[in-house]
Design an enzyme around this catalytic site. Structure first.
Site, PDB file in Angstrom:
ATOM      1  N   ASP A 292      14.118  29.754   7.959  1.00 47.37           N
ATOM      2  CA  ASP A 292      14.983  29.491   9.117  1.00 47.37           C
ATOM      3  C   ASP A 292      16.409  30.016   8.968  1.00 47.37           C
ATOM      4  O   ASP A 292      17.292  29.604   9.692  1.00 47.37           O
ATOM      5  CB  ASP A 292      15.019  27.988   9.414  1.00 47.37           C
ATOM      6  CG  ASP A 292      15.764  27.216   8.352  1.00 47.37           C
ATOM      7  OD1 ASP A 292      15.800  27.666   7.191  1.00 47.37           O
ATOM      8  OD2 ASP A 292      16.319  26.155   8.670  1.00 47.37           O
ATOM      9  N   GLU A 293      16.631  30.902   8.028  1.00 44.19           N
ATOM     10  CA  GLU A 293      17.983  31.415   7.808  1.00 44.19           C
ATOM     11  C   GLU A 293      17.947  32.896   7.495  1.00 44.19           C
ATOM     12  O   GLU A 293      17.030  33.361   6.834  1.00 44.19           O
ATOM     13  CB  GLU A 293      18.615  30.759   6.570  1.00 44.19           C
ATOM     14  CG  GLU A 293      19.131  29.366   6.747  1.00 44.19           C
ATOM     15  CD  GLU A 293      19.725  28.859   5.443  1.00 44.19           C
ATOM     16  OE1 GLU A 293      20.451  29.605   4.773  1.00 44.19           O
ATOM     17  OE2 GLU A 293      19.427  27.708   5.097  1.00 44.19           O
TER      18      GLU A 293
ATOM     19  N   ASP B 273      21.512  30.341  11.177  1.00 45.32           N
ATOM     20  CA  ASP B 273      20.794  29.152  10.730  1.00 45.32           C
ATOM     21  C   ASP B 273      20.188  28.477  11.959  1.00 45.32           C
ATOM     22  O   ASP B 273      20.914  28.067  12.867  1.00 45.32           O
ATOM     23  CB  ASP B 273      21.804  28.215  10.045  1.00 45.32           C
ATOM     24  CG  ASP B 273      21.123  27.116   9.258  1.00 45.32           C
ATOM     25  OD1 ASP B 273      19.911  26.908   9.455  1.00 45.32           O
ATOM     26  OD2 ASP B 273      21.812  26.462   8.459  1.00 45.32           O
TER      27      ASP B 273
END
Length: 434
Positions: A108-109, A16
């Site tokens: 974003d992960e 993350d």
DNA sequence: TCTGGGGTCCTAGGACCC
DNA sequence: TCTGGGGTCCTAGGACCC
């Protein structure tokens, strides 16, 4: 070999990025390092913020004005999704050096399945996680938070455990230790509704939930929560899915307009523009829609909408707008002040071919679809909205329409909050039309 | 927690069929 | 005309996520 002695039946990693958008901005503008940086300027609302901004009291969804007040030296930037996507790709490719099993979960992960990779990588799972983090941090120029655990749900807990720049490893025998310190509502997939229900049954921590027996869980909860319960106990249910997402179940476009308006023409043009944009995306993925839902949101956050079916699948906004026009006035209750409009295209079909029934109509539709192919070409070369429909005109040119600035001072609570838009639309005149 | 925009999956219940 | 049991498909609505 030492590294085969592992307490991971499977080794799932969750990565993350910390304050992703703001971090990307700082990474490519190093002079901003250490400053309170915020993105979202194009909407005037904080979308992402650095820890420096957080420390000054800035929060997500704060208005530009508020931020300026508490943090006058803030650097407020517009979002630049193209750049963020490039950083995102670099992040995924770094993780792929260690395993091909990488799921791009969001911009974003990602999740990665490291199971069985100790030998090829010559590393224990713990060292692999540390090495991945070090590579991400140093090569991208900002920090990441990482969780390593036997299941996705536990890996998510791990990456959230310590932020920013955390590395949390939850092996099978440490699970309960972590769960006992965690509230149920902090578990991925347990939302406000279910956590309130569990609290009522005396369950407050994730551990109390995980320790319930199977019958108890099966009798009270539905499948998604039964699966989360299993994952919390270290039994894998959710596999890491490395297949790229290539299609959609639905495509939607929603837009809030300021100031709010009660004028038919203006609101309709907003919807027309939403429809054009949704159809651009539809065509990009070579899809067509069979069912359309459109809605308006009033200044008191009440949603009203209408759903209709199309006689044949289409990717042509003209066909859709024509239908919307037919039902528009039943949704636009006179006198209400509206703040947003939206459209959702449903029942999407891939590679659709037009049925050769009504010959003329089909021929026309095909002509139109050739026109839109050229429109897409022009947009690609000269920019979005170089060409647009006449019905979208007043939305695109944003005239000073006579709508007043009387924004309701009082806002009603939570009628529509990111949840399914079709929720409780309470439309007495709703019916399906073919 | 204080409302921006874009998604997914699951379930209950009715319609319809044998 | 009455009644049983079982299956599938579709829709509306709910819950959750980033």
């Amino acid at each position: 070999m030492a590294y085969t002695l592992s307490s991971f039946p499977q080794a799932i990693l969750h990565v993350d990025a910390d304050s992703f958008f703001a971090s990307c901005e700082v990474a490519r503008h190093p002079e901003l390092k250490g400053k309170p940086v915020v993105t979202g300027l194009e909407r005037g609302i904080v979308s992402s913020l650095t820890y420096e901004a957080k420390a000054r009291g800035v929060r997500r969804a704060m208005s530009f004005r508020e931020v300026k007040k508490i943090c006058p030296d803030v650097v407020f930037l517009p979002s630049d999704y193209e750049t963020y996507s490039l950083y995102s790709l670099r992040m995924f490719s770094i993780v792929r050096r260690f395993t091909p099993e990488v799921e791009e979960y969001s911009i974003d992960e990602c999740f990665a399945d490291l199971t069985g990779m100790q030998r090829p990588n010559q590393l224990s799972y713990e060292k692999m996680a540390a090495k991945i983090k070090a590579a991400l941090d140093s090569e991208l120029g900002f920090t990441f938070s990482i969780g390593l655990a036997p299941t996705k749900v536990l890996a998510k807990i791990g990456s959230k455990w310590k932020k920013p720049s955390g590395l949390t490893i939850i092996s099978s025998n440490e699970i309960n230790n972590y769960l006992s310190q965690l509230k149920v509502d902090a578990v991925w997939g347990i939302g406000p509704h279910t956590s309130a229900y569990l609290n009522k049954l005396g369950i407050n921590t994730a551990l109390q939930f995980a320790e319930k027996d199977e019958d108890w869980v099966k009798n009270r909860l539905t499948k998604p929560h039964q699966e989360i319960w299993q994952e919390l106990r270290g039994q894998m249910v959710y596999k890491v899915d490395a297949n790229k997402k290539s299609s959609y179940q639905s495509i939607s476009k929603t837009k809030t307009f300021t100031p709010p308006s009660r004028e038919r023409e203006y609101i309709f043009s907003q919807l027309s523009k939403n429809t054009e944009n949704a159809c651009i995306k539809l065509r990009r993925y070579q899809l067509a829609t069979k069912k359309v839902f459109f809605f308006l949101k009033t200044q008191d956050f009440i949603c009203q909408g209408y759903e209709f079916k199309l006689v044949r699948p289409t990717d042509n906004p003209v066909e859709i707008i024509k239908m919307i026009n037919k039902y528009f006035d039943s949704v636009l209750t006179v006198g209400h002040l509206f703040r947003a409009s939206g459209i959702i295209l449903l029942d999407l079909v891939a590679n659709f071919s037009r049925q050769a029934d009504l010959f003329n109509e089909v021929a026309t539709a095909e002509k139109i679809s050739r026109i839109f192919a050229s429109v897409d070409g022009v947009s690609k070369r000269y920019g979005k909205h170089t060409l647009f429909l006449g019905s979208s005109l007043s939305a695109i040119t944003e005239p000073q329409h006579a709508g007043t600035r009387q924004i309701a001072a009082e806002r009603k609570h939570d009628l529509f909050k990111g949840e399914t838009i079709r929720k409780k639309l309470a439309i007495p005149f709703l019916g399906t039309v073919v």
